[in-house]
Structure formats: structure tokens, C-alpha cells
Design a protein around this motif. Structure first.
Motif, mmCIF file in Angstrom:
data_model
loop_
_atom_site.group_PDB
_atom_site.id
_atom_site.type_symbol
_atom_site.label_atom_id
_atom_site.label_comp_id
_atom_site.label_asym_id
_atom_site.label_seq_id
_atom_site.Cartn_x
_atom_site.Cartn_y
_atom_site.Cartn_z
ATOM 1 N N HIS A 97 -15.328 4.914 -4.801
ATOM 2 C CA HIS A 97 -16.399 3.914 -4.771
ATOM 3 C C HIS A 97 -16.418 3.152 -3.452
ATOM 4 O O HIS A 97 -17.365 2.413 -3.186
ATOM 5 C CB HIS A 97 -16.269 2.941 -5.952
ATOM 6 N N GLY A 125 -18.175 2.407 -12.100
ATOM 7 C CA GLY A 125 -19.611 2.551 -12.284
ATOM 8 C C GLY A 125 -20.338 1.220 -12.263
ATOM 9 O O GLY A 125 -19.743 0.148 -12.110
ATOM 10 N N ASP A 156 -24.314 4.911 -10.398
ATOM 11 C CA ASP A 156 -24.750 5.113 -11.775
ATOM 12 C C ASP A 156 -24.263 6.483 -12.238
ATOM 13 O O ASP A 156 -24.307 7.460 -11.487
ATOM 14 C CB ASP A 156 -26.279 5.042 -11.851
ATOM 15 N N VAL A 157 -23.804 6.558 -13.492
ATOM 16 C CA VAL A 157 -23.267 7.820 -14.007
ATOM 17 C C VAL A 157 -24.308 8.930 -13.965
ATOM 18 O O VAL A 157 -23.975 10.115 -13.836
ATOM 19 C CB VAL A 157 -22.722 7.630 -15.446
ATOM 20 N N MET A 176 -17.947 8.903 -19.222
ATOM 21 C CA MET A 176 -17.707 7.509 -18.866
ATOM 22 C C MET A 176 -16.871 6.806 -19.930
ATOM 23 O O MET A 176 -16.978 7.095 -21.114
ATOM 24 C CB MET A 176 -19.061 6.818 -18.709
ATOM 25 N N MET A 240 -16.232 5.998 -14.467
ATOM 26 C CA MET A 240 -16.961 7.259 -14.574
ATOM 27 C C MET A 240 -16.043 8.404 -14.123
ATOM 28 O O MET A 240 -15.254 8.245 -13.190
ATOM 29 C CB MET A 240 -18.226 7.221 -13.714
#
Length: 279
Positions: A97, A125, A156-157, A176, A240
Motif C-alpha cells: 500500500h 484496503g 479498493d478490493v 478480504m 485485502m
């Protein structure tokens, strides 16, 4: 996290490294979340009937919590220090991330795998720390009349499956978990995030320390809006997962359109209309 392979860099790579170094200096007590997710990833790997002899850890957050012999490399804006076609498994635990060019890193991860090798990664996420983000924005707007983003944007997943396909992985799968951790006070959460090395490292971040009156107001908003009956406050971590395989001829492939052996219309005629259940 930037999911577009362009020249926009959301994150300051030097600040990311400084935050991680500062977090490590605060001790191992703040690593519980990475340890938990590493265990969950290990359970997923145990369900796969495969001996992963050579393992590469992108970001170094999986190796400390694994019984496997794992080679760890840093992940960021620089090319991965990994030889092509060398690994049975490439894994990353809560590190991606902070990557500016996630599609590029995933392409490099695919390239590092042997044929039929596995890529597995976890990352935060979009719902992660939404309570903290809301409270900080609301407090700064109220007290100063303006606000800057204090919690980074997360993916976003729904994006991950297409990212796996774009990176050339076969059989992509995403899912998730949502983990809620409670703290006795919002300041305890903020200390935890510093210890994890997860402080804000966006290029656009404010270089000024958060004013004390803004911080105290943010804590009040957090406790008022999200506080629990016992006085503690929750913090949401949305985790996620994505998995994909380096392509190999032995893998299952979807049927080509029009290759089915049974005509749906004929099957419906043969079965007749659905019958109403007997009373």
C-alpha cells in the motif's frame, strides 16, 4: 496507493523508509498486526498442495513471522532486486500500500516467479482507519477552517483482480478480511501506527506538526462518534488478499466461447417448466 502506471507519485519513498526505521526503533511490540496477517497467509499457503522451496518476500514483513527460509527484499520505487524465473513463491505482507507503481511491482513479481509459481500479497484496503481519517479531517476543518489529508488513500478490493490480470497472472483470486482493534484512547492508536512505521508519508502531507488543539478535538470527535460503551475506541483495518499464478500449460483454462456441448435451450425444454411445490 497509485494503481496507475504513470508519473504521479503519491508517496515519498524516503519518508516511508524513515517511518519504518523509526518504528523498528520503538521495538517489536507494535508488530502484532503484521504477525497476525502473516499467520493468516501461512494458513492459506498450507491449504495449497505445493512445496514452495524458494520464497521471496517483498517488503520484509513476512519473513520475521515465517518458519520458511525466506529471502527478503525492499519494495518501493526502485526495481526489485530479484532474478527472473527464480522463485516458487513471491509473497508480500502489508507492504504494497506504500508503493507508487503497484502494477509495475506486480509485473516484476510475476517475472521473478518460476513457471506455475505463486504470488500472494496482503495490503490495506479502503476502509482502513476510516474512523481516524474522519476525526482528523473534521477537527482540523472545525478548528483551523482548512484540512489536509492525514490518513493515506487505500486501494479498493474491486481493483485487485484487474491488476492481477494486467500483470499477467493466471487464475487471479481476491478476497478480504476486516479486523477491528480496540484502544483505550485514540492517542494509543496513533502511537501504535508510529510503532508500525505507518505514519503519513504522502508527498502532499503537511510538514507542520498537528496542532495540539486540533489533536485534542480530533480525539473528542473520535470518542463521541465511534466510542464504545466501555469507553474504548475501535480502529478498522481492512486487509485485502490477492493471489495469482505465473502462467503454465498445466493450469486450468476457461472454455472458449461457443465450445459447450449442451444447448441451454434444449436443456430447458427437456426439463420442462418449473413445477409448483405441493401444498
Amino acid at each position: 496507493m497509485n494503481t496507475q502506471p504513470d508519473d504521479i507519485n503519491l508517496f515519498d519513498a524516503d519518508a516511508v523508509q524513515r517511518n519504518r526505521k523509526r518504528g523498528r526503533a520503538m521495538g517489536p511490540d507494535f508488530d502484532f498486526l503484521r504477525a497476525e496477517i502473516a499467520d493468516r497467509m501461512a494458513d492459506r499457503l498450507a491449504d495449497i498442495n505445493r512445496d514452495f522451496g524458494s520464497v521471496l518476500d517483498l517488503g520484509g514483513n513476512f519473513a520475521p513471522h515465517s518458519s520458511k527460509t525466506v529471502e527478503a527484499v525492499p519494495v518501493g520505487d526502485e526495481p526489485l532486486a530479484a532474478s527472473p524465473g527464480s522463485y516458487d513463491l513471491v509473497v508480500s505482507n502489508l507492504a504494497l500500500h506504500w508503493v507508487n507503481d503497484l502494477p509495475g511491482v506486480m509485473v516484476q513479481a510475476n517475472r521473478a516467479l518460476k513457471p506455475d509459481g505463486l504470488f500472494m500479497a496482503s495490503l490495506f484496503g479502503g476502509e482502513t482507519l476510516h474512523e481516524l481519517g474522519h476525526s482528523l479531517l473534521a477537527a482540523e476543518a472545525e478548528v483551523t477552517g482548512g484540512a489536509s489529508q492525514r490518513v493515506i488513500p487505500f486501494a479498493d478490493v474491486r481493483d485487485l483482480g484487474s491488476l492481477l490480470q494486467r500483470a499477467g497472472f493466471a487464475l487471479p483470486v481476491t478476497d478480504m478480511d476486516t479486523i477491528t482493534v480496540t484502544y483505550e484512547h485514540p492517542l494509543k492508536l496513533m502511537q501504535e501506527l508510529r510503532g508500525m512505521g505507518e505514519a503519513n508519508a504522502m508527498h502532499s502531507r503537511s510538514r507542520r506538526f498537528l496542532r495540539r488543539d486540533v489533536l485534542m478535538r480530533a480525539c473528542e470527535i473520535y470518542q463521541s462518534k465511534f466510542g464504545m460503551a466501555d469507553g474504548r475506541v475501535p480502529a478498522t483495518f481492512q486487509v485485502m488478499y490477492m493471489t495469482g499464478w505465473h502462467p503454465h500449460e498445466s493450469q486450468q483454462k476457461p472454455l472458449k466461447p461457443g465450445s459447450g456441448k449442451v444447448n441451454l435451450g434444449d436443456a430447458l425444454k427437456a426439463g420442462g417448466p418449473p413445477k409448483k411445490p405441493s401444498p
